[in-house]
Design an enzyme around this catalytic site. Structure first.
Site, PDB file in Angstrom:
ATOM      1  N   ASN A  37       0.854  -1.197   0.000  1.00 19.58           N
ATOM      2  CA  ASN A  37       0.000   0.000   0.000  1.00 19.58           C
ATOM      3  C   ASN A  37       0.883   1.238   0.000  1.00 19.58           C
ATOM      4  OD1 ASN A  37       0.569   0.851   2.833  1.00 19.58           O
ATOM      5  ND2 ASN A  37      -0.274  -1.181   3.208  1.00 19.58           N
ATOM      6  N   ASP A  61      -3.865  -6.495   5.174  1.00 19.12           N
ATOM      7  CA  ASP A  61      -4.815  -7.391   5.837  1.00 19.12           C
ATOM      8  C   ASP A  61      -4.704  -8.813   5.277  1.00 19.12           C
ATOM      9  OD1 ASP A  61      -5.932  -5.506   7.581  1.00 19.12           O
ATOM     10  OD2 ASP A  61      -7.140  -4.672   5.954  1.00 19.12           O
ATOM     11  N   LYS A 107       8.640 -16.780 -11.451  1.00 17.26           N
ATOM     12  CA  LYS A 107       7.806 -15.677 -11.924  1.00 17.26           C
ATOM     13  C   LYS A 107       6.541 -16.225 -12.616  1.00 17.26           C
ATOM     14  CE  LYS A 107       8.037 -11.814 -15.069  1.00 17.26           C
ATOM     15  NZ  LYS A 107       8.680 -11.356 -16.280  1.00 17.26           N
ATOM     16  N   ILE A 154      -1.975  -7.750  14.230  1.00 17.96           N
ATOM     17  CA  ILE A 154      -0.942  -7.464  15.246  1.00 17.96           C
ATOM     18  C   ILE A 154      -1.550  -6.686  16.416  1.00 17.96           C
ATOM     19  CG2 ILE A 154       1.298  -6.338  15.623  1.00 17.96           C
ATOM     20  CD1 ILE A 154       1.597  -6.580  12.457  1.00 17.96           C
ATOM     21  N   PHE A 193      -4.505   2.849  14.950  1.00 14.50           N
ATOM     22  CA  PHE A 193      -4.866   3.857  13.954  1.00 14.50           C
ATOM     23  C   PHE A 193      -6.014   3.284  13.122  1.00 14.50           C
ATOM     24  CE2 PHE A 193      -2.235   7.696  13.222  1.00 14.50           C
ATOM     25  CZ  PHE A 193      -1.511   7.640  14.393  1.00 14.50           C
ATOM     26  N   LYS A 220     -13.657  -0.179  15.773  1.00 13.22           N
ATOM     27  CA  LYS A 220     -12.324  -0.801  15.946  1.00 13.22           C
ATOM     28  C   LYS A 220     -11.841  -0.661  17.386  1.00 13.22           C
ATOM     29  CE  LYS A 220     -10.606  -0.612  11.229  1.00 13.22           C
ATOM     30  NZ  LYS A 220     -10.142   0.242  10.164  1.00 13.22           N
TER      31      LYS A 220
HETATM   32  O1  PMT Z   1       2.757   6.294   6.428  1.00  8.82           O
HETATM   33  P1  PMT Z   1       2.099   7.583   5.966  1.00  8.82           P
HETATM   34  O2  PMT Z   1       2.217   7.786   4.466  1.00  8.82           O
HETATM   35  O3  PMT Z   1       2.517   8.776   6.760  1.00  8.82           O
HETATM   36  O4  PMT Z   1       0.502   7.411   6.197  1.00  8.82           O
HETATM   37  C1  PMT Z   1       0.006   7.338   7.494  1.00  8.82           C
HETATM   38  C2  PMT Z   1      -1.143   6.305   7.617  1.00  8.82           C
HETATM   39  C3  PMT Z   1      -2.338   6.793   6.790  1.00  8.82           C
HETATM   40  C4  PMT Z   1      -0.689   4.937   7.114  1.00  8.82           C
HETATM   41  C5  PMT Z   1      -1.501   6.206   9.145  1.00  8.82           C
HETATM   42  O5  PMT Z   1      -1.904   7.459   9.613  1.00  8.82           O
HETATM   43  C6  PMT Z   1      -2.584   5.177   9.397  1.00  8.82           C
HETATM   44  O6  PMT Z   1      -3.772   5.422   9.280  1.00  8.82           O
HETATM   45  N1  PMT Z   1      -2.169   3.934   9.766  1.00  8.82           N
HETATM   46  C7  PMT Z   1      -3.081   2.776   9.925  1.00  8.82           C
HETATM   47  C8  PMT Z   1      -3.358   2.181   8.590  1.00  8.82           C
HETATM   48  C9  PMT Z   1      -4.226   0.955   8.666  1.00  8.82           C
HETATM   49  O7  PMT Z   1      -3.797  -0.104   8.345  1.00  8.82           O
HETATM   50  O8  PMT Z   1      -5.420   1.169   9.177  1.00  8.82           O
HETATM   51  P2  PMT Z   1      -6.557  -0.004   9.347  1.00  8.82           P
HETATM   52  O9  PMT Z   1      -7.778   0.755   9.692  1.00  8.82           O
HETATM   53  O10 PMT Z   1      -6.572  -0.917   8.161  1.00  8.82           O
HETATM   54  O11 PMT Z   1      -6.032  -0.839  10.589  1.00  8.82           O
HETATM   55  C10 PMT Z   1      -6.450  -0.571  11.927  1.00  8.82           C
HETATM   56  C11 PMT Z   1      -5.305  -0.762  12.896  1.00  8.82           C
HETATM   57  O12 PMT Z   1      -4.960  -2.143  12.968  1.00  8.82           O
HETATM   58  C12 PMT Z   1      -4.047  -0.022  12.550  1.00  8.82           C
HETATM   59  O13 PMT Z   1      -3.510   0.475  13.768  1.00  8.82           O
HETATM   60  C13 PMT Z   1      -3.136  -1.085  11.971  1.00  8.82           C
HETATM   61  O14 PMT Z   1      -1.757  -0.813  12.230  1.00  8.82           O
HETATM   62  C14 PMT Z   1      -3.593  -2.313  12.737  1.00  8.82           C
HETATM   63  N2  PMT Z   1      -3.456  -3.583  12.001  1.00  8.82           N
HETATM   64  C15 PMT Z   1      -4.191  -3.806  10.875  1.00  8.82           C
HETATM   65  C16 PMT Z   1      -4.102  -5.026  10.243  1.00  8.82           C
HETATM   66  C17 PMT Z   1      -3.258  -6.021  10.767  1.00  8.82           C
HETATM   67  N3  PMT Z   1      -3.133  -7.204  10.172  1.00  8.82           N
HETATM   68  N4  PMT Z   1      -2.548  -5.781  11.871  1.00  8.82           N
HETATM   69  C18 PMT Z   1      -2.635  -4.573  12.504  1.00  8.82           C
HETATM   70  O15 PMT Z   1      -1.957  -4.353  13.506  1.00  8.82           O
END
Ligand code: PMT
Length: 412
Positions: A216, A285, A295, A313, A329, A343
């Site tokens: 991403n 995800d 390949k 995580i 986040f 969340k």
């Molecule tokens: O890196 P930049 O370009 O500065 O951009 C910043 C950002 C937009 C990436 C950042 O501000 C942000 O939003 N990060 C979280 C991105 C994300 O994956 O969001 P989510 O809503 O899909 O996930 C929710 C939370 O679960 C997040 O804290 C993520 O780190 C966590 N997660 C998600 C999936 C996974 N398998 N494990 C996780 O820990």
């Protein structure tokens, strides 16, 4: 950018050919408004005459630990206490070794022991000397200290004809780092002193075959800014990061990973000692069910790749019996509040920082805006941190976290 107006700086020069570049560094410091006292070792004087530095700084150059004239005025203890910042440029292998082991056999090394000011070291030496395991051990020890910062050495051709790491960094770069150190000191109030903060940042990469992958647009800017803000507040910071193209903050314990599974494994190894976990990473995800060894060939009109779920995580950390304060986040394109609160509850978080993504928002940009949600007295509290540079937002977020949660944490 902060200027160095009236900042008091000791410029310490040890004996290497790069000493001539320190005259330029001195000029740059003075131009920025700093008051500079130059200190030279005896061997530095073999390379550049003290008169050069005296003429440029307007101050007598100091060299002797036992100088009755100087001790009658500003003695070496007062000089150490006077400084806001000490810069050693160039720092030879010999000087690095002495500082590492706490020797104080000349004015420069004695000042390092006496001064409480941050110390910026710009090493310069032959590349073999730099690569020598003893020098590397010394550098590793020094860089772990909270108030010692390293700048360089740079890669390139050396005066002796060798090529490799060992050239002193350019004066402009040393100047910029000096300014940054003072800037960070000015804004710190030590809110997270003695806390361990674990942060994830950047994207993860999920391989399809040896040349293709799913990922991403996360640049790491948000997470790295949070890491820097936590360091500025005195925290010990572990940063687990996917591949990004930005410089890692100094003083972080850095863990470079590629995939979500590697990030998961690394976080779970470290988390036991963390007081706070902040999940800023954009973790994929899903990952391809299997990575092809060869390949993929373009044999058909359509291609279906099966994706399977990655470990979550954040949810796994939040489910630990002895979990740290856990902050997630949420990157949302719509219905930010509803998704973020969902969340927060579903993943058992202490706080969630939601941001809108898409349409040139959130990812990659230098600025961002955050909506914070957390529980208090059985209710959901919220706060908006308006659009600002990610470094400013990170500082605000760290302050919120420090004030809201870490007061209750027992220091381990
Ligand atoms: O890196 P930049 O370009 O500065 O951009 C910043 C950002 C937009 C990436 C950042 O501000 C942000 O939003 N990060 C979280 C991105 C994300 O994956 O969001 P989510 O809503 O899909 O996930 C929710 C939370 O679960 C997040 O804290 C993520 O780190 C966590 N997660 C998600 C999936 C996974 N398998 N494990 C996780 O820990």
């Amino acid at each position: 950018m902060l200027s160095l107006n009236n900042k008091k700086i000791i410029l310490a020069v040890s004996g290497g050919i790069a000493a001539y570049k320190s005259a330029l560094l001195l000029r740059l410091l003075i131009k920025q408004g700093a008051r500079v006292q130059v200190v030279m070792t005896e061997s530095a004087k073999e390379f550049v005459a003290p008169l050069t530095f005296q003429a440029l700084s307007g101050e007598i150059v100091r060299s002797d630990l036992f100088d009755s004239a100087a001790e009658a005025g500003m003695g070496h203890i007062e000089l150490a206490q006077w400084a806001d910042l000490m810069i050693i440029a160039p720092a030879t292998a010999n000087t690095l070794a002495k500082i590492t082991h706490g020797l104080a056999d000349n004015l420069l090394t004695a000042l390092c022991l006496t001064s409480k000011a941050p110390l910026l070291i710009a090493p310069a030496m032959n590349q073999q000397m730099w690569n020598n395991t003893t020098t590397q051990e010394n550098v590793t020890k020094l860089s772990k200290k909270q108030s010692i910062f390293l700048c360089g050495p740079a890669l390139g051709e050396q005066a002796c004809g060798d090529s490799g790491y060992g050239r002193m960094e350019e004066p402009q770069k040393i100047l910029q780092q000096g300014i940054k150190i003072l800037e960070n000191q000015t804004i710190s109030s030590g809110l997270l002193k003695d806390r361990h903060i674990l942060i994830t940042a950047g994207p993860t990469i999920e391989d399809i075959d040896p040349v293709r992958y799913v990922t991403n647009r996360s640049s790491g800017k948000m997470g790295y800014a949070i890491a820097q803000a936590a360091i500025n507040e005195g925290a010990r910071v572990s940063l687990v990061s996917g591949p990004v193209c930005i410089e890692q903050p100094q003083k972080v314990e850095f863990y470079s990973i590629r995939s979500a599974r590697q990030m998961h494994e690394t976080v779970l190894k470290i988390v036991a000692s963390a007081d706070v976990f902040i999940a800023t990473a954009a973790v994929a995800d899903y990952r391809p069910a299997s990575k092809r060894i060869q390949k993929l060939k373009k044999n058909s009109e359509n291609l279906t790749i099966e994706l399977i779920k990655n470990p979550d995580i954040l949810a796994d950390v939040a489910a630990l019996a002895n979990k740290p304060v856990t902050i997630g986040f949420a990157a949302e394109t719509n219905d930010i509040e509803a998704y973020a609160i969902d969340k927060l509850k579903r993943k058992n978080l202490d706080m969630i920082a939601a941001n809108q993504v898409g349409d040139a928002k959130g990812f990659e940009k230098d600025d961002n805006e955050l909506y914070l949600f957390w529980h208090k007295d059985n209710e959901i509290q919220s706060k908006k941190l308006p659009l600002a540079d990610k470094q400013i937002l990170a500082k605000q977020l760290i302050e919120e976290i420090a004030l809201s949660f870490t007061q209750d944490i027992n220091i381990l």
